[in-house]
Scaffold this active site. Structure first.
Site, short mmCIF file in Angstrom:
data_model
loop_
_atom_site.label_atom_id
_atom_site.label_comp_id
_atom_site.label_asym_id
_atom_site.label_seq_id
_atom_site.Cartn_x
_atom_site.Cartn_y
_atom_site.Cartn_z
N GLY A 88 -2.06 -1.41 -1.27
CA GLY A 88 -1.11 -0.44 -0.71
C GLY A 88 -0.26 0.18 -1.78
CG ASN A 89 1.27 3.76 -1.53
OD1 ASN A 89 2.30 4.09 -0.96
ND2 ASN A 89 0.08 4.17 -1.12
NE ARG A 90 7.96 0.03 -5.42
CZ ARG A 90 8.70 0.29 -6.48
NH1 ARG A 90 8.13 0.49 -7.64
NH2 ARG A 90 10.01 0.35 -6.38
#
Ligand code: CTP
Length: 407
Positions: free
Chosen positions: A215-217
């Site tokens: 995922g990412n932030r």
């Protein structure tokens, strides 16, 4: 007229017949407590749900439904003329039809015809009534004329039914009213009227197994700010939201998605009749080549299996290349850490979008923050700097630039 009266925005709260009329009491309280001089104009049908005494007590003003009361004050003309904003919440299928066709058979419909200020309708009705072509055409007519018609929410309706048609929460409607009031009256204020805009927000998650993902932030805040500001400028808004935890903005169709492939499907579908698509989501460029149906376990003494990756579709490039609709404006986002503008120019050319919003990423900047700083590059060579500030300000600049490019 004294100073207070001059500075106090005058709001007319129209209430039409529907069980959601009780929620309008809360909206009224928010309006009066935040310094708006609010006059309630219910329809006769609305008074079956909440009585005149309640509206009068909460607004501190007389309440009438007919044009025949206090005739010497010409209320059927004066109330609309003096208003800075008219908000109808809940707006029934009936009041939308009357407003679209210019009927004037009671005080509220007269007020709608005489008002020259922004109009906000917050529809609430059963799904079948909302989806009926008659209602949809009336809504399209109102939007074309510059009224802000916010999409109903999805959820529990009267009785045991659930579906689209719920009145959005009073707080959320209040925020829309504030945004619309801040933009003021006139065509320029609702420059997205009659337009459909699609926004992607959040960050995709690419599952490895049932419990893990890449995922990412991205928090989704920028995409949500774009959605909120588009509503106040009169647009119909579809927000494709990847893994966000933010409250749904009032009047926006939210399509929740998880992976890049799902996001692509939802965006491409919504883009078919969209005037603009803004790709604010952080889309994973790669996904695990293999999804393990069972949780991947560690094995004693053995090295972990390497994770093979495959490319995800580049949605922005795809949208920019096969424009599903002539004149559609496509906007991308780029987060860069070095040679920011040069890299961004190259990315704009590569992806062939009309506008690219460039954020420099670093500590405290962009991810999860309430504020940001950006440069918006145009395919025509333009460069618009947006100083550090709330994400709404950047959003408004994006919509200014989009609106300028509409054919
Ligand atoms: N985007 C997309 N589909 C992808 C990846 C990104 O539509 N598979 C969109 C994002 O929503 C955003 C823009 O493209 O609008 C940002 O692209 P970015 O990931 O920065 O571009 P890349 O081409 O992946 O560039 P880089 O090589 O810098 O990662």
């Amino acid at each position: 007229m004294d100073q207070r009266q001059q500075d106090t925005p005058r709001v007319v709260l129209g209430v039409s017949g529907g069980i959601a009329a009780y929620k309008a009491c809360e909206l009224l309280r928010r309006l009066t407590e935040s310094g708006h001089e609010t006059r309630v104009v219910p329809t006769d049908a609305a008074l079956h749900f909440v009585g005149a005494a309640t509206w009068s007590a909460l607004s501190g003003a007389p309440v009438a439904t007919e044009v025949w009361e206090s005739v010497h004050e010409v209320p059927h003309v004066r109330i609309g003329q003096a208003a800075d904003l008219v908000v109808v919440a809940p707006a029934s299928a009936d009041i939308l039809a009357k407003a679209a066709h210019g009927l004037a058979d009671d005080l509220l419909t007269n007020t709608l015809l005489t008002a020259r200020c922004p109009l906000v309708f917050a529809p609430a009705m059963h799904t079948e009534m909302w989806e009926h072509p008659a209602t949809q055409e009336n809504v399209a007519t109102l939007r074309r004329r510059g009224a802000v018609v916010i999409e109903p929410a999805v959820g529990r309706l009267t009785g045991t039914d659930t579906g689209k048609g719920r009145l959005p929460e009073p707080d959320a409607i209040f925020e829309v009213c504030r945004g619309v009031l801040a933009r003021g009256a006139g065509e320029a204020a609702v420059d997205l009227a009659g337009r459909h805009v699609v926004i992607s927000a959040g960050g995709t998650r690419e599952p490895l197994d049932p419990v893990r993902f890449l995922g990412n932030r991205s928090s989704g805040k920028q995409g949500y700010a774009l959605a909120r500001t588009a509503v106040t400028r009169g647009a119909r808004v579809t927000l494709v939201a990847a893994n966000t935890e933010l409250p749904a903005p009032a009047g926006v169709d939210v399509v929740p998605v998880g992976t890049a492939v799902q996001l692509r499907e939802a965006v491409v579908k919504a883009a078919a009749d969209a005037d603009a698509v803004v790709m604010a989501a952080a889309v994973a460029d790669f996904r695990p080549a293999v999804y393990a149906a069972d949780k991947i376990k560690k094995r004693d003494g053995a090295d972990p299996e390497p994770v093979g990756l495959v490319r995800n579709p580049d949605i922005l490039a795809e949208l920019s290349t096969d424009r599903s609709r002539a004149g559609q404006i496509v906007v991308g986002f780029a987060a860069e850490t070095e040679d920011v503008l040069a890299n961004a120019r190259a990315k704009l050319a590569r992806k062939r979008c009309d506008l690219l919003v460039v954020n420099e990423v670093g500590e405290r900047k962009t991810f999860g923050a309430e504020e940001s700083e950006a440069v918006v590059l145009g395919a025509d060579g333009s460069e618009t700097a947006v100083p550090y500030g709330r994400k709404e300000v950047l959003s408004d600049t994006v919509w200014d630039l989009v609106a300028l490019r509409f054919p």
